[in-house]
Scaffold this active site. Structure first.
Site, PDB file in Angstrom:
ATOM      1  N   ARG A 122       0.798  -1.216  -0.367  1.00 25.40           N
ATOM      2  CA  ARG A 122       0.085   0.189  -0.477  1.00 25.40           C
ATOM      3  C   ARG A 122       1.432   1.263  -0.096  1.00 25.40           C
ATOM      4  O   ARG A 122       0.804   1.849   0.699  1.00 25.40           O
ATOM      5  CB  ARG A 122      -1.051   0.162   1.725  1.00 25.40           C
ATOM      6  CG  ARG A 122      -1.776  -1.173   1.566  1.00 25.40           C
ATOM      7  CD  ARG A 122      -2.514  -2.238   0.764  1.00 25.40           C
ATOM      8  NE  ARG A 122      -3.849  -1.452   0.243  1.00 25.40           N
ATOM      9  CZ  ARG A 122      -4.633  -1.297   0.992  1.00 25.40           C
ATOM     10  NH1 ARG A 122      -4.842  -2.451   1.911  1.00 25.40           N
ATOM     11  NH2 ARG A 122      -5.849  -1.268   0.249  1.00 25.40           N
ATOM     12  N   GLN A 127       0.161   2.997  -5.905  1.00 20.96           N
ATOM     13  CA  GLN A 127      -1.570   2.972  -5.888  1.00 20.96           C
ATOM     14  C   GLN A 127      -2.814   2.221  -6.955  1.00 20.96           C
ATOM     15  O   GLN A 127      -3.559   2.375  -7.285  1.00 20.96           O
ATOM     16  CB  GLN A 127      -1.643   4.638  -5.659  1.00 20.96           C
ATOM     17  CG  GLN A 127      -2.811   4.872  -4.192  1.00 20.96           C
ATOM     18  CD  GLN A 127      -2.510   5.792  -4.041  1.00 20.96           C
ATOM     19  OE1 GLN A 127      -1.837   6.977  -4.222  1.00 20.96           O
ATOM     20  NE2 GLN A 127      -2.766   6.381  -2.604  1.00 20.96           N
ATOM     21  N   ASP A 130      -4.171  -1.070  -7.141  1.00 25.66           N
ATOM     22  CA  ASP A 130      -4.112  -1.608  -5.979  1.00 25.66           C
ATOM     23  C   ASP A 130      -5.714  -2.126  -6.065  1.00 25.66           C
ATOM     24  O   ASP A 130      -5.983  -0.825  -6.097  1.00 25.66           O
ATOM     25  CB  ASP A 130      -4.005  -0.422  -4.464  1.00 25.66           C
ATOM     26  CG  ASP A 130      -3.856  -1.089  -3.504  1.00 25.66           C
ATOM     27  OD1 ASP A 130      -5.019  -2.422  -3.636  1.00 25.66           O
ATOM     28  OD2 ASP A 130      -4.020   0.225  -2.668  1.00 25.66           O
ATOM     29  N   SER A 133      -8.298  -1.618  -2.545  1.00 25.70           N
ATOM     30  CA  SER A 133      -8.757   0.044  -2.749  1.00 25.70           C
ATOM     31  C   SER A 133      -9.498  -0.557  -3.874  1.00 25.70           C
ATOM     32  O   SER A 133     -10.713   0.234  -3.751  1.00 25.70           O
ATOM     33  CB  SER A 133      -7.315   0.882  -2.962  1.00 25.70           C
ATOM     34  OG  SER A 133      -6.366   0.745  -1.806  1.00 25.70           O
ATOM     35  N   TYR A 228      -2.088  -0.946   8.219  1.00 22.79           N
ATOM     36  CA  TYR A 228      -2.676  -2.143   8.507  1.00 22.79           C
ATOM     37  C   TYR A 228      -2.761  -1.794  10.131  1.00 22.79           C
ATOM     38  O   TYR A 228      -1.959  -1.787  10.518  1.00 22.79           O
ATOM     39  CB  TYR A 228      -2.343  -3.311   8.031  1.00 22.79           C
ATOM     40  CG  TYR A 228      -2.705  -3.440   6.677  1.00 22.79           C
ATOM     41  CD1 TYR A 228      -4.166  -3.655   6.073  1.00 22.79           C
ATOM     42  CD2 TYR A 228      -1.688  -3.446   5.909  1.00 22.79           C
ATOM     43  CE1 TYR A 228      -3.781  -3.805   4.628  1.00 22.79           C
ATOM     44  CE2 TYR A 228      -1.673  -4.333   4.806  1.00 22.79           C
ATOM     45  CZ  TYR A 228      -3.055  -3.738   3.850  1.00 22.79           C
ATOM     46  OH  TYR A 228      -3.074  -3.911   2.115  1.00 22.79           O
TER      47      TYR A 228
HETATM   48  P1  NAD Z   1      -8.949  -3.372   5.652  1.00 18.90           P
HETATM   49  O1  NAD Z   1      -9.344  -3.301   4.516  1.00 18.90           O
HETATM   50  O2  NAD Z   1      -7.372  -4.342   6.103  1.00 18.90           O
HETATM   51  O3  NAD Z   1      -9.680  -3.537   6.999  1.00 18.90           O
HETATM   52  C1  NAD Z   1     -10.734  -2.123   6.914  1.00 18.90           C
HETATM   53  C2  NAD Z   1     -10.563  -2.124   8.781  1.00 18.90           C
HETATM   54  O4  NAD Z   1     -10.746  -2.360   9.522  1.00 18.90           O
HETATM   55  C3  NAD Z   1      -9.145  -0.982   8.317  1.00 18.90           C
HETATM   56  O5  NAD Z   1      -9.418   0.313   8.730  1.00 18.90           O
HETATM   57  C4  NAD Z   1      -9.157  -0.690  10.521  1.00 18.90           C
HETATM   58  O6  NAD Z   1      -7.819  -0.162  10.695  1.00 18.90           O
HETATM   59  C5  NAD Z   1      -9.833  -1.802  10.272  1.00 18.90           C
HETATM   60  N1  NAD Z   1     -10.382  -2.626  11.917  1.00 18.90           N
HETATM   61  C6  NAD Z   1      -9.530  -3.652  12.146  1.00 18.90           C
HETATM   62  N2  NAD Z   1      -9.601  -3.967  13.399  1.00 18.90           N
HETATM   63  C7  NAD Z   1     -11.039  -3.486  13.937  1.00 18.90           C
HETATM   64  C8  NAD Z   1     -11.932  -2.585  14.862  1.00 18.90           C
HETATM   65  N3  NAD Z   1     -11.170  -4.529  16.309  1.00 18.90           N
HETATM   66  N4  NAD Z   1     -12.735  -2.762  14.930  1.00 18.90           N
HETATM   67  C9  NAD Z   1     -12.786  -1.381  14.341  1.00 18.90           C
HETATM   68  N5  NAD Z   1     -11.898  -1.293  12.814  1.00 18.90           N
HETATM   69  C10 NAD Z   1     -10.392  -2.366  12.858  1.00 18.90           C
HETATM   70  O7  NAD Z   1      -8.028  -2.104   5.521  1.00 18.90           O
HETATM   71  P2  NAD Z   1      -7.769  -0.989   3.998  1.00 18.90           P
HETATM   72  O8  NAD Z   1      -8.633  -0.301   3.845  1.00 18.90           O
HETATM   73  O9  NAD Z   1      -7.527  -2.164   3.368  1.00 18.90           O
HETATM   74  O10 NAD Z   1      -6.620  -0.018   4.309  1.00 18.90           O
HETATM   75  C11 NAD Z   1      -5.421  -0.066   5.003  1.00 18.90           C
HETATM   76  C12 NAD Z   1      -4.411   0.994   5.422  1.00 18.90           C
HETATM   77  O11 NAD Z   1      -4.135   1.145   4.137  1.00 18.90           O
HETATM   78  C13 NAD Z   1      -5.354   1.875   5.745  1.00 18.90           C
HETATM   79  O12 NAD Z   1      -4.897   2.754   6.328  1.00 18.90           O
HETATM   80  C14 NAD Z   1      -6.094   2.419   4.039  1.00 18.90           C
HETATM   81  O13 NAD Z   1      -5.929   4.075   4.173  1.00 18.90           O
HETATM   82  C15 NAD Z   1      -4.273   2.338   4.039  1.00 18.90           C
HETATM   83  N6  NAD Z   1      -4.300   2.481   2.135  1.00 18.90           N
HETATM   84  C16 NAD Z   1      -2.771   3.021   1.663  1.00 18.90           C
HETATM   85  C17 NAD Z   1      -2.528   3.435   0.412  1.00 18.90           C
HETATM   86  C18 NAD Z   1      -1.712   4.166  -0.445  1.00 18.90           C
HETATM   87  O14 NAD Z   1      -1.114   3.725  -0.842  1.00 18.90           O
HETATM   88  N7  NAD Z   1      -0.501   4.555   0.805  1.00 18.90           N
HETATM   89  C19 NAD Z   1      -3.531   2.516  -0.417  1.00 18.90           C
HETATM   90  C20 NAD Z   1      -4.996   2.146  -0.035  1.00 18.90           C
HETATM   91  C21 NAD Z   1      -4.763   2.281   1.255  1.00 18.90           C
END
Ligand code: NAD
Length: 378
Positions: A122, A127, A130, A133, A228
């Protein structure tokens, strides 16, 4: 270097790995693109549209699988097709590598270079590739629409001579990519939204979308270098549930999206919590495919408990398959373009590359991804 796109064969999969626009992009790079006849049928794209984009219809699936250098699909390959793949070919798909040990080992043994798209890092440079996402964002949208189609209320506040209707109250648990789209979609429809995530960094994003962030003091939660969430301790989870229970009880709709990368989804909404909710309320468990955030949810079923309907919808992006395919296809196009060697017209695998070192799982007969290798040999 033929690139082949077979039809998806997993039941219920409506998405397609490549749409004609991306075929055109790859043909523009100098690739020869073959598709299986009928590839786009589930999203109303004809073979002719693929041909007009420069693609060719493969004579038959088996021979195309056995002679292509690059294979693109959405879902993991069925194990019985792995032995038909050409040794040295590159296979790009979601692989669910944390759970599909036999499949990943079979891909390695067959000499296939398997790219597991869920392992893409990520990071900013990746991006545009991805798929997690792009698909999660559409899943968030589809979850809200499913909830709206199930609940016996409208989302917005309405003041009419026939009375004033209060806006629907929606509570989102887990605000990653999917959760943010849940908030944005629900707000557009006029819902009052509350949200919670264990990553404190999310608070500002929730507020900027016009929702209220629910604060819970869980002590140290943190996040991994990849952004994550870390897994909570049993004590932290118990404390979280206590607070979530109060907010679920007030909500008309609860949408859960909580995931911990590479692990079973945390169980957050227990049966007693559902029992405290108002009859007529709706829950959508977006984590149902990875173990479920809601104790009573079942994949592809609507479970009714004390008048609360719990939707365990699998493949939410598949409900908006045309757009999901377009985005997935753009992601694949970007990945191939990024690693395309214009001179030799091949997709170049460099295992020291900061993207490929994470998502190439098997190469040259071996499992080459460190995390997966360690997990399997533990
Ligand atoms: P994910 O699908 O792994 O998880 C979904 C959400 O569940 C996350 O926000 C996580 O913090 C949350 N979570 C886990 N345990 C929990 C609990 N017990 N109670 C409540 N919430 C809980 O996450 P995702 O959507 O794939 O995103 C992961 C991270 O990656 C995020 O920070 C996102 O912003 C980041 N991201 C970065 C990029 C980049 O290029 N920089 C791109 C995509 C995503």
């Amino acid at each position: 270097m033929p690139v082949f796109v077979p039809k998806e064969i997993e039941s219920g999969e409506t998405r397609v790995a490549l749409v004609p626009e991306a075929v055109k992009r790859l043909v523009g790079l100098g690739a020869e693109v073959w598709i299986e006849a009928g590839l786009g049928a589930s999203i109303s794209i004809s073979d002719r549209a693929y041909q007009e984009a420069g693609g060719q219809i493969a004579p038959d699936r088996q021979s195309a699988l056995g002679s292509s250098d690059v294979i693109l699909r959405v879902r993991k390959p069925p194990e019985n097709e792995v032995s038909t793949l050409k040794s040295g070919c590159i296979h790009v798909s979601l692989l669910d590598a944390f759970h599909e040990r036999d499949l990943v080992r079979a891909l390695a043994a067959a000499g296939v270079t398997a790219i597991g798209l869920e392992m893409l890092p990520r990071i900013t440079i990746a991006q545009k590739m991805d798929v997690l996402s792009s698909q999660a964002s559409l899943a968030g949208y589809a979850a809200v629409i499913a909830a709206a189609g199930t609940i016996d209320r409208i989302f917005p506040m309405m003041m009419t001579p026939a009375g004033t209707l209060k806006p629907v109250r929606l509570f989102v648990i887990g605000v990653g990519v999917a959760g943010l789209q849940v908030i944005a979609t629900a707000r557009r429809l006029g819902a009052r939204v509350e949200a919670f995530d264990t990553r404190p960094a999310v608070e500002e994003q929730v507020q900027s979308l016009g929702a209220k962030f629910v604060k819970v003091d869980l002590g140290e939660t943190g996040q991994t270098a990849q952004g994550y969430a870390r897994e909570l301790t049993p004590e932290q989870l118990e404390k979280q549930r206590e607070v979530m229970a109060q907010h679920c009880a007030k909500a008309d709709i609860v949408i859960t999206t909580a995931q911990v990368f590479g692990r079973k989804a945390p169980l957050i909404v227990t049966n007693p919590m559902v029992d405290q909710m108002q009859p007529g309320s709706v829950i959508v468990d977006m984590a149902v495919e990875s173990g479920g955030n809601v104790e009573c949810s079942l994949p592809d079923e609507t479970v009714e408990r004390n008048g609360v309907r719990v939707l365990g919808l699998r493949n939410l992006p598949g409900r908006v398959a045309r757009h999901a395919s377009e985005m997935y296809s753009n992601n694949l196009g970007s990945l191939l373009e990024h690693f395309w060697d214009k001179e030799s017209k091949i997709f170049r695998i460099d295992l020291s590359d900061e993207i490929l070192k994470h998502c190439v799982l098997t190469h040259d007969g071996k499992i080459v991804n460190e995390t997966i290798e360690k997990l399997y040999s533990a």
